[in-house]
Design a protein around this motif. Structure first.
Motif, PDB file in Angstrom:
ATOM      1  N   PHE A 113       0.835  -1.205   0.000  1.00 35.77           N
ATOM      2  CA  PHE A 113       0.000   0.000   0.000  1.00 35.77           C
ATOM      3  C   PHE A 113       0.872   1.259   0.000  1.00 35.77           C
ATOM      4  CE2 PHE A 113      -4.124  -1.822   2.029  1.00 35.77           C
ATOM      5  CZ  PHE A 113      -4.416  -2.409   0.820  1.00 35.77           C
ATOM      6  N   SER A 114       1.924   1.273   0.828  1.00 36.12           N
ATOM      7  CA  SER A 114       2.792   2.451   0.921  1.00 36.12           C
ATOM      8  C   SER A 114       3.508   2.718  -0.399  1.00 36.12           C
ATOM      9  CB  SER A 114       3.819   2.250   2.043  1.00 36.12           C
ATOM     10  OG  SER A 114       3.185   2.118   3.291  1.00 36.12           O
ATOM     11  N   MET A 115       4.010   1.665  -1.008  1.00 36.83           N
ATOM     12  CA  MET A 115       4.730   1.836  -2.266  1.00 36.83           C
ATOM     13  C   MET A 115       3.801   2.304  -3.386  1.00 36.83           C
ATOM     14  SD  MET A 115       7.334  -1.430  -2.306  1.00 36.83           S
ATOM     15  CE  MET A 115       8.007  -0.920  -3.869  1.00 36.83           C
ATOM     16  N   VAL A 116       2.610   1.705  -3.469  1.00 35.61           N
ATOM     17  CA  VAL A 116       1.664   2.083  -4.520  1.00 35.61           C
ATOM     18  C   VAL A 116       1.183   3.522  -4.316  1.00 35.61           C
ATOM     19  CG1 VAL A 116      -0.637   1.622  -5.456  1.00 35.61           C
ATOM     20  CG2 VAL A 116       0.930  -0.265  -5.016  1.00 35.61           C
ATOM     21  N   PHE A 117       0.920   3.894  -3.062  1.00 29.98           N
ATOM     22  CA  PHE A 117       0.471   5.253  -2.764  1.00 29.98           C
ATOM     23  C   PHE A 117       1.496   6.271  -3.260  1.00 29.98           C
ATOM     24  CE2 PHE A 117      -0.299   8.994  -0.196  1.00 29.98           C
ATOM     25  CZ  PHE A 117      -1.672   9.045  -0.071  1.00 29.98           C
ATOM     26  N   ALA A 118       2.778   6.044  -2.951  1.00 27.53           N
ATOM     27  CA  ALA A 118       3.826   6.974  -3.376  1.00 27.53           C
ATOM     28  C   ALA A 118       3.966   6.985  -4.896  1.00 27.53           C
ATOM     29  CB  ALA A 118       5.151   6.590  -2.720  1.00 27.53           C
ATOM     30  N   ALA A 119       3.865   5.806  -5.511  1.00 29.60           N
ATOM     31  CA  ALA A 119       4.007   5.726  -6.968  1.00 29.60           C
ATOM     32  C   ALA A 119       2.881   6.474  -7.679  1.00 29.60           C
ATOM     33  CB  ALA A 119       4.041   4.264  -7.405  1.00 29.60           C
ATOM     34  N   VAL A 120       1.650   6.344  -7.181  1.00 31.89           N
ATOM     35  CA  VAL A 120       0.512   7.029  -7.803  1.00 31.89           C
ATOM     36  C   VAL A 120       0.643   8.538  -7.635  1.00 31.89           C
ATOM     37  CG1 VAL A 120      -1.991   7.350  -7.705  1.00 31.89           C
ATOM     38  CG2 VAL A 120      -1.028   5.046  -7.596  1.00 31.89           C
ATOM     39  N   GLN A 121       1.100   8.982  -6.473  1.00 29.35           N
ATOM     40  CA  GLN A 121       1.321  10.417  -6.294  1.00 29.35           C
ATOM     41  C   GLN A 121       2.392  10.923  -7.254  1.00 29.35           C
ATOM     42  OE1 GLN A 121       1.962  11.603  -2.154  1.00 29.35           O
ATOM     43  NE2 GLN A 121      -0.143  12.343  -2.215  1.00 29.35           N
ATOM     44  N   PHE A 122       3.395  10.107  -7.498  1.00 26.80           N
ATOM     45  CA  PHE A 122       4.438  10.464  -8.462  1.00 26.80           C
ATOM     46  C   PHE A 122       3.845  10.715  -9.841  1.00 26.80           C
ATOM     47  CE2 PHE A 122       7.442   8.663 -11.673  1.00 26.80           C
ATOM     48  CZ  PHE A 122       8.337   9.716 -11.689  1.00 26.80           C
ATOM     49  N   LEU A 123       2.849   9.909 -10.216  1.00 27.09           N
ATOM     50  CA  LEU A 123       2.215  10.045 -11.529  1.00 27.09           C
ATOM     51  C   LEU A 123       1.208  11.193 -11.576  1.00 27.09           C
ATOM     52  CD1 LEU A 123       1.546   6.248 -12.250  1.00 27.09           C
ATOM     53  CD2 LEU A 123       3.346   7.662 -13.255  1.00 27.09           C
ATOM     54  N   SER A 124       0.466  11.403 -10.490  1.00 26.51           N
ATOM     55  CA  SER A 124      -0.668  12.326 -10.523  1.00 26.51           C
ATOM     56  C   SER A 124      -0.319  13.761 -10.145  1.00 26.51           C
ATOM     57  CB  SER A 124      -1.781  11.814  -9.598  1.00 26.51           C
ATOM     58  OG  SER A 124      -1.320  11.709  -8.264  1.00 26.51           O
ATOM     59  N   SER A 125       0.724  13.978  -9.363  1.00 24.59           N
ATOM     60  CA  SER A 125       1.042  15.342  -8.920  1.00 24.59           C
ATOM     61  C   SER A 125       1.317  16.302 -10.073  1.00 24.59           C
ATOM     62  CB  SER A 125       2.226  15.309  -7.946  1.00 24.59           C
ATOM     63  OG  SER A 125       1.878  14.662  -6.747  1.00 24.59           O
ATOM     64  N   PRO A 126       2.121  15.919 -11.085  1.00 21.42           N
ATOM     65  CA  PRO A 126       2.334  16.861 -12.192  1.00 21.42           C
ATOM     66  C   PRO A 126       1.059  17.191 -12.956  1.00 21.42           C
ATOM     67  CG  PRO A 126       3.954  15.075 -12.243  1.00 21.42           C
ATOM     68  CD  PRO A 126       2.901  14.688 -11.247  1.00 21.42           C
ATOM     69  N   ILE A 127       0.161  16.220 -13.063  1.00 19.68           N
ATOM     70  CA  ILE A 127      -1.091  16.460 -13.786  1.00 19.68           C
ATOM     71  C   ILE A 127      -1.932  17.489 -13.045  1.00 19.68           C
ATOM     72  CG2 ILE A 127      -3.238  15.402 -14.600  1.00 19.68           C
ATOM     73  CD1 ILE A 127      -1.694  12.803 -14.962  1.00 19.68           C
TER      74      ILE A 127
END
Length: 416
Positions: free
Chosen positions: A56-70
Protein backbone atom coordinates in the motif's frame (compact mmCIF):
# COMPACT_ATOMS: atom_id res chain seq x y z
CA UNK A 1 2.21 45.42 -1.86
CA UNK A 2 0.46 45.88 1.46
CA UNK A 3 2.14 44.30 4.45
CA UNK A 4 -1.22 43.34 5.91
CA UNK A 5 -3.23 40.78 3.94
CA UNK A 6 -6.72 41.78 2.84
CA UNK A 7 -9.78 40.11 4.43
CA UNK A 8 -10.34 38.11 1.22
CA UNK A 9 -6.74 36.88 1.24
CA UNK A 10 -6.94 35.99 4.94
CA UNK A 11 -10.12 34.00 4.27
CA UNK A 12 -8.47 32.22 1.35
CA UNK A 13 -5.37 31.34 3.39
CA UNK A 14 -7.58 30.18 6.24
CA UNK A 15 -9.42 27.84 3.89
CA UNK A 16 -6.17 26.42 2.49
CA UNK A 17 -4.96 25.86 6.06
CA UNK A 18 -8.23 24.10 6.92
CA UNK A 19 -8.10 22.07 3.68
CA UNK A 20 -4.62 20.77 4.41
CA UNK A 21 -5.47 20.20 8.08
CA UNK A 22 -8.57 18.17 7.22
CA UNK A 23 -6.73 16.18 4.55
CA UNK A 24 -3.94 15.31 6.98
CA UNK A 25 -6.42 14.71 9.79
CA UNK A 26 -8.36 12.35 7.53
CA UNK A 27 -5.26 10.33 6.76
CA UNK A 28 -4.24 10.45 10.42
CA UNK A 29 -7.60 8.98 11.40
CA UNK A 30 -6.93 5.78 9.48
CA UNK A 31 -3.29 5.33 10.53
CA UNK A 32 -4.11 3.23 13.65
CA UNK A 33 -6.76 1.08 11.90
CA UNK A 34 -5.56 0.50 8.34
CA UNK A 35 -3.05 -2.25 9.27
CA UNK A 36 -5.69 -3.92 11.45
CA UNK A 37 -8.27 -3.74 8.69
CA UNK A 38 -5.75 -5.22 6.26
CA UNK A 39 -5.07 -8.02 8.75
CA UNK A 40 -8.80 -8.65 9.13
CA UNK A 41 -9.35 -8.78 5.35
CA UNK A 42 -6.37 -11.12 4.93
CA UNK A 43 -7.88 -13.66 7.32
CA UNK A 44 -5.72 -12.78 10.31
CA UNK A 45 -2.46 -13.79 8.58
CA UNK A 46 0.12 -11.35 10.03
CA UNK A 47 2.81 -12.06 7.43
CA UNK A 48 0.33 -11.58 4.59
CA UNK A 49 -0.96 -8.38 6.18
CA UNK A 50 2.57 -6.96 6.53
CA UNK A 51 3.15 -7.59 2.82
CA UNK A 52 -0.02 -5.72 1.87
CA UNK A 53 0.69 -2.78 4.19
CA UNK A 54 4.12 -2.36 2.59
CA UNK A 55 2.59 -2.67 -0.85
CA UNK A 56 0.00 0.00 0.00
CA UNK A 57 2.79 2.45 0.92
CA UNK A 58 4.73 1.84 -2.27
CA UNK A 59 1.66 2.08 -4.52
CA UNK A 60 0.47 5.25 -2.76
CA UNK A 61 3.83 6.97 -3.38
CA UNK A 62 4.01 5.73 -6.97
CA UNK A 63 0.51 7.03 -7.80
CA UNK A 64 1.32 10.42 -6.29
CA UNK A 65 4.44 10.46 -8.46
CA UNK A 66 2.21 10.04 -11.53
CA UNK A 67 -0.67 12.33 -10.52
CA UNK A 68 1.04 15.34 -8.92
CA UNK A 69 2.33 16.86 -12.19
CA UNK A 70 -1.09 16.46 -13.79
CA UNK A 71 -2.83 18.31 -10.96
CA UNK A 72 -0.21 21.05 -11.03
CA UNK A 73 -0.59 21.56 -14.78
CA UNK A 74 -4.39 21.50 -14.54
CA UNK A 75 -4.34 24.20 -11.87
CA UNK A 76 -2.01 26.37 -14.01
CA UNK A 77 -4.42 26.10 -16.96
CA UNK A 78 -7.87 26.13 -15.33
CA UNK A 79 -7.24 27.73 -11.94
CA UNK A 80 -6.59 26.46 -8.41
CA UNK A 81 -10.17 26.49 -7.10
CA UNK A 82 -11.72 23.73 -9.29
CA UNK A 83 -8.73 21.41 -8.77
CA UNK A 84 -8.78 21.81 -4.99
CA UNK A 85 -12.55 21.35 -4.74
CA UNK A 86 -12.58 18.27 -6.97
CA UNK A 87 -9.77 16.79 -4.88
CA UNK A 88 -11.71 17.39 -1.65
CA UNK A 89 -14.82 15.81 -3.14
CA UNK A 90 -12.87 12.87 -4.51
CA UNK A 91 -11.16 12.25 -1.18
CA UNK A 92 -14.48 12.27 0.69
CA UNK A 93 -16.12 9.82 -1.72
CA UNK A 94 -13.03 7.63 -1.64
CA UNK A 95 -13.13 7.29 2.15
CA UNK A 96 -16.73 6.09 1.77
CA UNK A 97 -15.50 3.59 -0.81
CA UNK A 98 -12.77 2.36 1.56
CA UNK A 99 -15.21 2.13 4.48
CA UNK A 100 -17.30 -0.28 2.38
CA UNK A 101 -14.37 -2.19 0.80
CA UNK A 102 -15.11 -5.93 1.12
CA UNK A 103 -11.63 -7.17 0.14
CA UNK A 104 -7.97 -6.21 -0.02
CA UNK A 105 -8.21 -5.63 -3.76
CA UNK A 106 -11.00 -3.09 -3.29
CA UNK A 107 -9.08 -1.47 -0.45
CA UNK A 108 -6.09 -1.13 -2.77
CA UNK A 109 -8.30 0.62 -5.34
CA UNK A 110 -9.37 3.02 -2.59
CA UNK A 111 -5.76 3.77 -1.69
CA UNK A 112 -4.98 4.51 -5.33
CA UNK A 113 -7.88 6.97 -5.53
CA UNK A 114 -6.87 8.62 -2.25
CA UNK A 115 -3.31 9.05 -3.57
CA UNK A 116 -4.66 10.86 -6.62
CA UNK A 117 -6.96 13.09 -4.56
CA UNK A 118 -4.35 13.90 -1.92
CA UNK A 119 -2.17 15.45 -4.63
CA UNK A 120 -4.20 18.61 -3.81
CA UNK A 121 -1.27 19.52 -1.54
CA UNK A 122 0.47 20.48 -4.77
CA UNK A 123 -2.26 22.95 -5.70
CA UNK A 124 -2.48 24.25 -2.14
CA UNK A 125 1.18 25.30 -2.27
CA UNK A 126 0.63 26.97 -5.65
CA UNK A 127 -2.42 28.79 -4.20
CA UNK A 128 -0.27 30.20 -1.40
CA UNK A 129 2.28 31.45 -3.93
CA UNK A 130 -0.56 33.18 -5.81
CA UNK A 131 -2.07 35.10 -2.90
CA UNK A 132 0.96 35.80 -0.70
CA UNK A 133 3.65 38.44 -1.27
CA UNK A 134 7.12 36.91 -1.75
CA UNK A 135 8.38 38.23 1.59
CA UNK A 136 5.51 36.53 3.45
CA UNK A 137 5.50 33.14 1.70
CA UNK A 138 7.91 31.52 4.13
CA UNK A 139 5.53 32.26 7.00
CA UNK A 140 2.55 31.03 4.98
CA UNK A 141 4.30 27.77 4.08
CA UNK A 142 5.15 27.43 7.77
CA UNK A 143 1.43 27.53 8.58
CA UNK A 144 0.90 24.66 6.16
CA UNK A 145 3.59 22.76 8.05
CA UNK A 146 1.70 23.52 11.27
CA UNK A 147 -1.44 22.06 9.71
CA UNK A 148 0.48 18.85 8.97
CA UNK A 149 1.75 18.64 12.53
CA UNK A 150 -1.64 19.36 14.05
CA UNK A 151 -3.37 16.81 11.82
CA UNK A 152 -0.95 14.08 12.77
CA UNK A 153 -1.40 14.85 16.47
CA UNK A 154 -5.19 14.79 16.49
CA UNK A 155 -5.94 12.28 13.73
CA UNK A 156 -4.36 9.12 15.17
CA UNK A 157 -5.78 9.84 18.63
CA UNK A 158 -9.34 10.17 17.32
CA UNK A 159 -8.86 7.22 14.98
CA UNK A 160 -7.69 5.07 17.88
CA UNK A 161 -10.76 5.97 19.91
CA UNK A 162 -13.13 5.33 17.01
CA UNK A 163 -11.54 1.93 16.43
CA UNK A 164 -13.20 0.75 19.63
CA UNK A 165 -16.51 1.26 17.82
CA UNK A 166 -15.48 -0.34 14.53
CA UNK A 167 -12.44 -0.58 12.27
CA UNK A 168 -14.57 1.13 9.61
CA UNK A 169 -15.65 4.05 11.82
CA UNK A 170 -12.50 6.18 11.24
CA UNK A 171 -13.06 5.92 7.47
CA UNK A 172 -16.62 7.21 7.82
CA UNK A 173 -15.40 10.06 10.02
CA UNK A 174 -12.68 10.95 7.48
CA UNK A 175 -15.28 10.90 4.69
CA UNK A 176 -17.54 13.32 6.59
CA UNK A 177 -14.68 15.73 7.24
CA UNK A 178 -13.59 15.77 3.59
CA UNK A 179 -17.13 16.26 2.27
CA UNK A 180 -17.79 19.06 4.77
CA UNK A 181 -14.54 20.65 3.59
CA UNK A 182 -15.76 20.45 -0.02
CA UNK A 183 -19.08 22.12 0.85
CA UNK A 184 -17.32 24.84 2.84
CA UNK A 185 -14.90 25.54 0.00
CA UNK A 186 -17.64 25.66 -2.61
CA UNK A 187 -19.04 28.74 -0.83
CA UNK A 188 -15.88 30.33 0.59
CA UNK A 189 -12.83 29.62 -1.57
CA UNK A 190 -12.09 32.32 -4.19
CA UNK A 191 -10.00 31.70 -7.27
CA UNK A 192 -6.38 32.82 -6.79
CA UNK A 193 -5.10 32.68 -10.38
CA UNK A 194 -6.64 35.27 -12.68
CA UNK A 195 -7.35 34.21 -16.30
CA UNK A 196 -4.64 36.44 -17.76
CA UNK A 197 -1.99 34.75 -15.58
CA UNK A 198 -2.96 31.18 -16.45
CA UNK A 199 -1.07 28.93 -18.84
CA UNK A 200 -2.32 29.39 -22.42
CA UNK A 201 -2.89 25.69 -22.95
CA UNK A 202 -2.75 22.38 -21.15
CA UNK A 203 0.43 20.65 -22.28
CA UNK A 204 0.34 16.88 -21.76
CA UNK A 205 4.08 16.73 -22.39
CA UNK A 206 4.58 18.60 -19.11
CA UNK A 207 2.51 16.08 -17.14
CA UNK A 208 4.62 13.01 -17.85
CA UNK A 209 6.21 11.82 -14.58
CA UNK A 210 9.78 12.55 -15.61
CA UNK A 211 8.81 15.81 -17.28
CA UNK A 212 9.46 17.27 -13.83
CA UNK A 213 13.15 16.79 -14.57
CA UNK A 214 12.85 18.82 -17.78
CA UNK A 215 11.06 21.57 -15.87
CA UNK A 216 13.90 21.69 -13.36
CA UNK A 217 16.32 22.09 -16.25
CA UNK A 218 14.26 25.07 -17.43
CA UNK A 219 14.92 26.79 -14.10
CA UNK A 220 18.56 26.01 -13.26
CA UNK A 221 18.54 28.69 -10.58
CA UNK A 222 16.35 26.47 -8.37
CA UNK A 223 18.17 23.19 -8.93
CA UNK A 224 20.07 23.43 -5.65
CA UNK A 225 16.87 24.19 -3.76
CA UNK A 226 15.00 21.25 -5.27
CA UNK A 227 17.85 18.88 -4.42
CA UNK A 228 17.77 20.19 -0.85
CA UNK A 229 14.02 19.62 -0.60
CA UNK A 230 14.32 16.09 -2.00
CA UNK A 231 17.19 15.09 0.29
CA UNK A 232 15.31 16.46 3.28
CA UNK A 233 12.12 14.67 2.22
CA UNK A 234 13.98 11.36 1.97
CA UNK A 235 15.13 11.59 5.59
CA UNK A 236 11.55 12.00 6.83
CA UNK A 237 10.95 8.36 5.98
CA UNK A 238 13.35 7.21 8.69
CA UNK A 239 10.58 7.94 11.21
CA UNK A 240 7.78 5.93 9.67
CA UNK A 241 9.99 3.03 8.60
CA UNK A 242 12.10 2.50 11.74
CA UNK A 243 11.01 4.62 14.70
CA UNK A 244 8.52 2.20 16.28
CA UNK A 245 10.91 -0.74 16.03
CA UNK A 246 13.87 1.40 17.11
CA UNK A 247 12.07 2.55 20.25
CA UNK A 248 11.19 -1.05 21.09
CA UNK A 249 14.66 -2.49 20.47
CA UNK A 250 16.68 0.22 22.18
CA UNK A 251 14.42 1.53 24.94
CA UNK A 252 11.74 -1.10 25.36
CA UNK A 253 8.98 1.37 24.46
CA UNK A 254 5.60 -0.16 23.86
CA UNK A 255 2.75 1.40 21.87
CA UNK A 256 2.03 3.95 24.61
CA UNK A 257 5.65 5.06 24.89
CA UNK A 258 5.89 5.53 21.13
CA UNK A 259 2.59 7.43 21.02
CA UNK A 260 3.84 9.85 23.70
CA UNK A 261 6.97 10.61 21.70
CA UNK A 262 4.98 11.09 18.48
CA UNK A 263 2.59 13.43 20.28
CA UNK A 264 5.49 15.57 21.53
CA UNK A 265 7.01 15.60 18.03
CA UNK A 266 3.70 16.83 16.64
CA UNK A 267 3.32 19.53 19.28
CA UNK A 268 6.86 20.80 18.68
CA UNK A 269 6.22 20.80 14.94
CA UNK A 270 3.13 22.96 15.37
CA UNK A 271 4.99 25.39 17.66
CA UNK A 272 7.90 25.78 15.26
CA UNK A 273 5.80 26.11 12.12
CA UNK A 274 3.15 28.40 13.58
CA UNK A 275 5.30 30.61 15.81
CA UNK A 276 8.96 30.43 14.81
CA UNK A 277 9.17 29.99 11.03
CA UNK A 278 7.92 33.49 10.20
CA UNK A 279 10.05 35.10 12.92
CA UNK A 280 13.23 33.27 11.94
CA UNK A 281 12.82 34.02 8.25
CA UNK A 282 12.18 37.68 9.06
CA UNK A 283 15.19 37.79 11.41
CA UNK A 284 17.74 35.83 9.36
CA UNK A 285 16.33 35.85 5.84
CA UNK A 286 15.28 32.79 3.88
CA UNK A 287 18.80 31.68 2.95
CA UNK A 288 20.20 31.64 6.49
CA UNK A 289 16.99 30.29 8.00
CA UNK A 290 17.20 27.34 5.60
CA UNK A 291 20.79 26.52 6.54
CA UNK A 292 20.09 26.90 10.27
CA UNK A 293 17.10 24.57 10.02
CA UNK A 294 19.07 21.92 8.13
CA UNK A 295 21.92 22.09 10.65
CA UNK A 296 19.45 21.51 13.49
CA UNK A 297 18.09 18.50 11.64
CA UNK A 298 21.58 17.00 11.26
CA UNK A 299 22.28 17.47 14.97
CA UNK A 300 18.89 16.03 15.93
CA UNK A 301 19.34 12.87 13.85
CA UNK A 302 22.85 12.37 15.23
CA UNK A 303 21.49 12.62 18.78
CA UNK A 304 18.75 10.10 17.98
CA UNK A 305 21.26 7.62 16.61
CA UNK A 306 23.69 8.00 19.50
CA UNK A 307 21.11 8.15 22.32
CA UNK A 308 21.82 5.18 24.57
CA UNK A 309 19.20 6.26 27.10
CA UNK A 310 15.62 7.49 26.57
CA UNK A 311 16.36 10.92 28.10
CA UNK A 312 19.06 11.43 25.47
CA UNK A 313 16.54 10.79 22.71
CA UNK A 314 14.12 13.25 24.31
CA UNK A 315 16.95 15.81 24.35
CA UNK A 316 17.13 15.70 20.57
CA UNK A 317 13.44 16.44 20.02
CA UNK A 318 13.45 20.26 20.40
CA UNK A 319 16.66 20.56 18.38
CA UNK A 320 15.34 18.40 15.57
CA UNK A 321 12.04 20.32 15.60
CA UNK A 322 13.84 23.45 14.35
CA UNK A 323 14.60 21.53 11.16
CA UNK A 324 11.03 22.42 10.12
CA UNK A 325 12.21 25.97 9.36
CA UNK A 326 14.19 24.82 6.32
CA UNK A 327 11.28 23.53 4.23
CA UNK A 328 9.12 26.71 4.06
CA UNK A 329 12.26 28.81 3.59
CA UNK A 330 13.30 26.69 0.59
CA UNK A 331 9.75 26.76 -0.81
CA UNK A 332 9.63 30.54 -0.52
CA UNK A 333 12.97 30.91 -2.31
CA UNK A 334 11.80 28.70 -5.18
CA UNK A 335 8.51 30.55 -5.71
CA UNK A 336 10.45 33.78 -6.29
CA UNK A 337 12.16 32.26 -9.33
CA UNK A 338 9.06 31.02 -11.18
CA UNK A 339 6.22 33.00 -12.77
CA UNK A 340 2.53 32.73 -11.76
CA UNK A 341 1.68 30.58 -14.77
CA UNK A 342 4.18 27.89 -13.71
CA UNK A 343 3.70 27.74 -9.93
CA UNK A 344 1.38 24.74 -10.16
CA UNK A 345 3.76 22.81 -12.40
CA UNK A 346 6.66 23.66 -10.08
CA UNK A 347 4.83 22.34 -7.04
CA UNK A 348 3.64 19.33 -9.04
CA UNK A 349 7.20 18.55 -10.13
CA UNK A 350 8.45 18.76 -6.55
CA UNK A 351 5.62 16.61 -5.19
CA UNK A 352 6.15 14.09 -7.96
CA UNK A 353 9.85 13.70 -7.19
CA UNK A 354 9.16 13.53 -3.45
CA UNK A 355 6.66 10.75 -4.12
CA UNK A 356 9.24 8.90 -6.21
CA UNK A 357 11.63 9.07 -3.27
CA UNK A 358 8.83 7.68 -1.12
CA UNK A 359 8.95 4.47 -3.16
CA UNK A 360 12.63 3.89 -2.31
CA UNK A 361 13.52 5.66 0.96
CA UNK A 362 11.44 3.60 3.45
CA UNK A 363 13.07 0.33 2.43
CA UNK A 364 16.52 1.97 2.51
CA UNK A 365 16.17 3.08 6.12
CA UNK A 366 14.34 -0.05 7.22
CA UNK A 367 17.00 -2.23 5.58
CA UNK A 368 19.80 -0.26 7.27
CA UNK A 369 18.11 -0.64 10.64
CA UNK A 370 17.48 -4.35 10.12
CA UNK A 371 21.05 -5.06 9.01
CA UNK A 372 22.72 -3.32 11.94
CA UNK A 373 20.62 -5.10 14.55
CA UNK A 374 21.10 -8.47 12.85
CA UNK A 375 23.66 -11.19 13.59
CA UNK A 376 25.68 -10.52 10.44
CA UNK A 377 26.27 -6.84 11.27
CA UNK A 378 29.93 -5.91 11.88
CA UNK A 379 28.77 -3.88 14.88
CA UNK A 380 25.47 -3.74 16.79
CA UNK A 381 24.20 -0.25 15.95
CA UNK A 382 20.43 0.25 16.36
CA UNK A 383 20.78 3.94 15.51
CA UNK A 384 22.38 3.30 12.11
CA UNK A 385 19.31 4.48 10.18
CA UNK A 386 19.31 7.80 12.04
CA UNK A 387 23.03 8.21 11.38
CA UNK A 388 22.34 7.59 7.69
CA UNK A 389 19.61 10.25 7.78
CA UNK A 390 22.07 12.67 9.43
CA UNK A 391 24.58 12.05 6.63
CA UNK A 392 21.98 12.61 3.92
CA UNK A 393 20.77 15.80 5.57
CA UNK A 394 24.33 17.06 6.03
CA UNK A 395 24.74 16.83 2.23
CA UNK A 396 21.62 19.00 1.92
CA UNK A 397 23.14 21.46 4.41
CA UNK A 398 26.37 21.72 2.39
CA UNK A 399 24.39 22.40 -0.79
CA UNK A 400 22.39 25.08 1.09
CA UNK A 401 25.61 26.77 2.23
CA UNK A 402 26.93 26.73 -1.35
CA UNK A 403 23.65 28.14 -2.65
CA UNK A 404 23.69 30.92 -0.05
CA UNK A 405 27.23 31.90 -1.06
CA UNK A 406 26.29 31.96 -4.74
CA UNK A 407 23.25 34.07 -3.97
CA UNK A 408 25.32 36.52 -1.94
CA UNK A 409 27.96 36.75 -4.70
CA UNK A 410 25.27 37.38 -7.34
CA UNK A 411 23.64 40.06 -5.19
CA UNK A 412 26.82 42.07 -4.67
CA UNK A 413 27.08 43.47 -8.24
CA UNK A 414 23.39 44.33 -8.23
CA UNK A 415 23.75 46.12 -4.92
CA UNK A 416 26.80 48.00 -6.18
Amino acid sequence: MDAQPSPARRAALAFIFVTVLIDVLSFGLIIPVLPRLVKQLSGGDLEHAAYWVGLFSMVFAAVQFLSSPIQGALSDRFGRRPVILISCLGLGLDFVFMALAPSLAWLMVGRIISAIASASFTTANAYIADVTPPEQRGKAFGMIGAAFGLGFIIGPVIGGQLSDVSLRAPFWCAACLSLINFCYGAFVLPESLSPEKRAKRFDWSQTRPFASLSMIRRYPQITDLIVIVLLAASTHYVYQSTFVLYGDVRYGWGPKGVSYVLAVVGVLSVIVNALLVGRMIKRFGEQRAMTIGLACGVIGFAIYGAAAKPWMFWLGLPISALWAVSQPAAQALMTREVGPDAQGRLQGAIMSLVSLIGVVAPMTYAGTFGFFIGKSAPVHLPGAAFFLAAIVLSVAWMIAVRHARRHAAAAEPATA
